[in-house]
Design an enzyme around this catalytic site. Structure first.
Site, PDB file in Angstrom:
ATOM      1  N   LYS A  44       0.831  -1.220   0.000  1.00 39.19           N
ATOM      2  CA  LYS A  44       0.000   0.000   0.000  1.00 39.19           C
ATOM      3  C   LYS A  44       0.858   1.260   0.000  1.00 39.19           C
ATOM      4  O   LYS A  44       0.335   2.369   0.089  1.00 39.19           O
ATOM      5  CB  LYS A  44      -0.893   0.039   1.253  1.00 39.19           C
ATOM      6  CG  LYS A  44      -1.997  -0.954   1.327  1.00 39.19           C
ATOM      7  CD  LYS A  44      -3.053  -0.584   2.391  1.00 39.19           C
ATOM      8  CE  LYS A  44      -2.627  -0.850   3.805  1.00 39.19           C
ATOM      9  NZ  LYS A  44      -3.702  -0.587   4.801  1.00 39.19           N
ATOM     10  N   LYS A  46       2.521   2.308   2.347  1.00 36.65           N
ATOM     11  CA  LYS A  46       2.241   3.000   3.604  1.00 36.65           C
ATOM     12  C   LYS A  46       3.344   2.670   4.595  1.00 36.65           C
ATOM     13  O   LYS A  46       3.603   1.499   4.875  1.00 36.65           O
ATOM     14  CB  LYS A  46       0.892   2.515   4.140  1.00 36.65           C
ATOM     15  CG  LYS A  46       0.281   3.444   5.129  1.00 36.65           C
ATOM     16  CD  LYS A  46      -1.214   3.263   5.266  1.00 36.65           C
ATOM     17  CE  LYS A  46      -1.721   4.353   6.182  1.00 36.65           C
ATOM     18  NZ  LYS A  46      -3.148   4.579   6.141  1.00 36.65           N
TER      19      LYS A  46
HETATM   20  N1  C2G Z   1     -10.157   6.781  10.296  1.00 34.05           N
HETATM   21  C1  C2G Z   1     -11.138   7.696  10.720  1.00 34.05           C
HETATM   22  N2  C2G Z   1     -10.767   8.972  11.066  1.00 34.05           N
HETATM   23  C2  C2G Z   1      -9.469   9.363  11.005  1.00 34.05           C
HETATM   24  C3  C2G Z   1      -8.469   8.436  10.586  1.00 34.05           C
HETATM   25  C4  C2G Z   1      -8.849   7.143  10.236  1.00 34.05           C
HETATM   26  O1  C2G Z   1     -12.325   7.363  10.793  1.00 34.05           O
HETATM   27  N3  C2G Z   1      -9.174  10.627  11.350  1.00 34.05           N
HETATM   28  C5  C2G Z   1     -10.571   5.425   9.898  1.00 34.05           C
HETATM   29  C6  C2G Z   1     -10.249   5.117   8.426  1.00 34.05           C
HETATM   30  O2  C2G Z   1     -11.234   5.641   7.593  1.00 34.05           O
HETATM   31  C7  C2G Z   1     -10.218   3.593   8.432  1.00 34.05           C
HETATM   32  C8  C2G Z   1      -9.682   3.269   9.843  1.00 34.05           C
HETATM   33  O3  C2G Z   1      -9.825   4.465  10.625  1.00 34.05           O
HETATM   34  O4  C2G Z   1     -11.539   3.063   8.276  1.00 34.05           O
HETATM   35  C9  C2G Z   1      -8.213   2.846   9.816  1.00 34.05           C
HETATM   36  O5  C2G Z   1      -7.498   3.853   9.139  1.00 34.05           O
HETATM   37  P1  C2G Z   1      -6.023   3.518   8.596  1.00 34.05           P
HETATM   38  O6  C2G Z   1      -5.227   2.897   9.654  1.00 34.05           O
HETATM   39  O7  C2G Z   1      -5.514   4.751   7.943  1.00 34.05           O
HETATM   40  O8  C2G Z   1      -6.351   2.393   7.530  1.00 34.05           O
HETATM   41  P2  C2G Z   1      -5.941   2.333   5.992  1.00 34.05           P
HETATM   42  O9  C2G Z   1      -4.482   2.394   5.884  1.00 34.05           O
HETATM   43  O10 C2G Z   1      -6.766   3.311   5.275  1.00 34.05           O
HETATM   44  O11 C2G Z   1      -6.299   0.822   5.639  1.00 34.05           O
HETATM   45  O12 C2G Z   1      -8.191  -2.680   3.129  1.00 34.05           O
HETATM   46  C10 C2G Z   1      -8.436  -1.413   3.692  1.00 34.05           C
HETATM   47  C11 C2G Z   1      -7.193  -0.870   4.334  1.00 34.05           C
HETATM   48  O13 C2G Z   1      -6.651  -1.792   5.216  1.00 34.05           O
HETATM   49  C12 C2G Z   1      -7.501   0.412   5.064  1.00 34.05           C
END
Ligand code: C2G
Length: 145
Positions: A44, A46
């Protein structure tokens, strides 16, 4: 018994993550989290500060989370949902529309993202504060108004 599933990296767990987990859990009786593995994060593009093992320990300590399993690919969700018998997939609104195709195997809901907080903004704040002279350090006020 309604089983809810969600996915994420959950690095430097913050209030945005906790809000999402709390709301997701409130939509069912059990919440299971697909936690992005370190290899999947690389896929990703990331950069996660914490390892999978550490992020898993932190997530399992959250009272809204009933279980955690590794997320290694984009394609595994449909199989996960069938294997778990999940009724509902919940994701934050930054993923709106991305997983609509999974409505073939369960309900899909996108919840409003928490504003003004992210792991990457925390990382840059930490970087800034570690570069700042001690006189300027203090509670990183004003980040969330
Ligand atoms: N989130 C949120 N508000 C934020 C930051 C994150 O609601 N200020 C939510 C994101 O929308 C997500 C969850 O927290 O639903 C986890 O966010 P991340 O760790 O950034 O996940 P991500 O890297 O987007 O991975 O297959 C899908 C991926 O694994 C999602």
């Amino acid at each position: 018994m309604t089983l809810v599933v969600t996915y994420g990296t959950f690095d430097l767990l913050h209030v945005g993550h906790v809000n999402l987990l709390r709301r997701a859990r409130s939509l069912g009786d059990r919440l299971v989290v697909g936690l992005s593995s370190d290899s999947f994060n690389a896929l990703k593009q990331k950069q996660s500060t914490q390892s999978y093992a550490d992020r898993e320990v932190v997530l399992r300590a959250i009272r809204y989370v009933d279980d955690v399993f590794p997320e290694d690919t984009w394609e595994q969700k449909a199989d996960d949902i069938r294997r778990l018998g999940a009724d509902l997939l919940v994701m934050g609104s930054d993923w709106s529309g991305h997983f609509d195709a999974l409505s073939a195997v369960c309900q899909v809901r996108y919840l409003p993202r928490t504003a003004d907080i992210s792991s990457s903004s925390l990382k840059s704040l930490i970087r800034q504060s570690s570069a700042a002279p001690p006189s300027q350090l203090g509670v990183v006020a004003g980040m969330r108004g």
